[in-house]
Design a protein around this motif. Structure first.
Motif, PDB file in Angstrom:
ATOM      1  N   PHE A 120       1.156  -1.542  -0.025  1.00 11.57           N
ATOM      2  CA  PHE A 120       0.020  -0.236   0.120  1.00 11.57           C
ATOM      3  C   PHE A 120       0.561   1.413   0.055  1.00 11.57           C
ATOM      4  N   GLU A 121       1.329   1.894  -1.236  1.00 14.43           N
ATOM      5  CA  GLU A 121       1.352   3.447  -1.319  1.00 14.43           C
ATOM      6  C   GLU A 121       2.735   3.033  -0.402  1.00 14.43           C
ATOM      7  N   GLY A 218      -5.247   4.501  -2.548  1.00 11.20           N
ATOM      8  CA  GLY A 218      -6.366   5.429  -2.479  1.00 11.20           C
ATOM      9  C   GLY A 218      -5.465   7.004  -3.667  1.00 11.20           C
ATOM     10  N   ALA A 219      -7.246   7.366  -3.884  1.00 13.73           N
ATOM     11  CA  ALA A 219      -7.284   8.050  -4.790  1.00 13.73           C
ATOM     12  C   ALA A 219      -7.356   9.449  -4.558  1.00 13.73           C
ATOM     13  N   ASP A 220      -7.561   9.667  -3.096  1.00 14.33           N
ATOM     14  CA  ASP A 220      -7.003  10.724  -2.719  1.00 14.33           C
ATOM     15  C   ASP A 220      -5.833  10.747  -2.200  1.00 14.33           C
ATOM     16  N   THR A 221      -5.155  10.509  -2.333  1.00 19.18           N
ATOM     17  CA  THR A 221      -3.665  10.618  -1.500  1.00 19.18           C
ATOM     18  C   THR A 221      -3.029  11.565  -2.846  1.00 19.18           C
ATOM     19  N   TRP A 222      -2.427  12.311  -2.430  1.00 20.25           N
ATOM     20  CA  TRP A 222      -1.343  13.289  -3.051  1.00 20.25           C
ATOM     21  C   TRP A 222      -0.227  13.223  -3.758  1.00 20.25           C
ATOM     22  N   MET A 225       2.314  10.882  -5.618  1.00 18.10           N
ATOM     23  CA  MET A 225       2.127   9.191  -5.126  1.00 18.10           C
ATOM     24  C   MET A 225       1.768   8.494  -6.430  1.00 18.10           C
ATOM     25  N   PRO A 226       0.413   9.136  -6.531  1.00 23.88           N
ATOM     26  CA  PRO A 226      -0.111   8.178  -7.871  1.00 23.88           C
ATOM     27  C   PRO A 226       0.515   8.414  -9.268  1.00 23.88           C
TER      28      PRO A 226
END
Length: 273
Positions: A120-121, A218-222, A225-226
């Motif tokens: 995870f991330e 998570g789709a909302d991680t800044w 990270m994406p």
């Protein structure tokens, strides 16, 4: 969820405290920076009915030992290998944040020890000599017990947006953190920063991973990270990927049901889907 704590010795003698719960196929859960034995409790409680969960406090984080000298991912992998050898059979390895980066290192070095890998991330962008000045600032702040400066440095490492940083800081309200726990977390962060500084940001190296792999985010991680996750998915093209809407880097705490369901489905294998 009933659990037991046991001590495991790493190859260099470092004492690791490991929490164990449940019964079944073995799953090792690796906590992120600032975490500890408690970090995986919510997810573990949802898996313990079907799996045997092993949750080590990583070196540098009490009640495991805090060895002298600079820590590296090689040390972390040796510790994890000691845990897996104690279990005595290949494991499902799950890591969050820094623990996810460690899980990647373990998979690249010791694939035969794993049934699968779920990350995870991992903050792969926060590594290398570019963060060496941040390590120096953090160490100096820790030595003078300057909690405000330590927090500022960690925000610079994680690149958290100001609004999220402010919300996270306000979340405890009037509740004061336990001084011993805060000190334990601060020391652990120092040693994680040491390992990250001596690591690299390259993602192509993870292309050697061939065990079944799940990438979670998570789709909302800044950012970044994406972008980092996109690069990791390109490096491990056989990996399965799940992106949760309305979740961020704190999904393992805010949405343990989502995490547990994704892991159960993944562990069951493609024949179950």
């Amino acid at each position: 969820m009933n659990s037991n704590d046991e001590e495991i010795r790493s190859a260099d003698g470092t004492r690791l405290l490991v929490r164990r719960a449940g019964a079944g196929d073995p799953v090792v859960l690796l906590h992120g920076s600032g975490g500890g034995l408690h970090s995986s409790a919510s997810v573990a409680a949802r898996l313990a009915g079907s799996y045997e969960l092993w949750m080590p406090a990583r070196r540098g984080y009490g009640p495991s030992d805090v060895p002298e000298g600079r820590k590296s991912f090689k040390d972390d992998v040796a510790d994890l290998l000691a845990v897996v050898e104690t279990i005595g059979r290949p494991v499902h390895l799950v890591g969050g944040s820094y623990g996810a980066t460690l899980a990647l290192h373990m998979a690249a070095a010791e694939q035969s020890r794993l049934q699968s890998l779920a990350v995870f991330e991992p903050p792969l962008f926060a590594a290398g000599q570019s963060i060496a000045p941040l390590l120096d600032r953090y160490q100096a702040a820790l030595e003078r017990e300057d909690a405000g400066e330590m927090s500022t440095v960690l925000n610079d490492v994680t690149r958290g947006p100001p609004a999220i940083v402010a919300a996270f800081a306000a979340a405890p309200g009037d509740k004061r953190p336990d001084p011993a726990e805060a000190r334990r977390s601060a020391i652990g962060w120092l040693h994680d920063l040491e390992a990250l500084t001596d690591d690299s940001t390259g993602t192509a190296r993870w292309s050697s991973i061939t065990v079944p792999t799940l990438l979670m985010q998570g789709a909302d991680t800044w950012e970044p990270m994406p972008t980092t996750m996109n690069e990791l998915a390109a490096a491990i093209p056989t990996a399965r990927r799940v992106i949760w809407s309305r979740q961020s880097h704190f999904a393992t705490m805010t949405a343990p049901d989502l995490v547990a369901v994704a892991l159960r489905d993944f562990f069951a294998g493609p024949d179950s889907r």
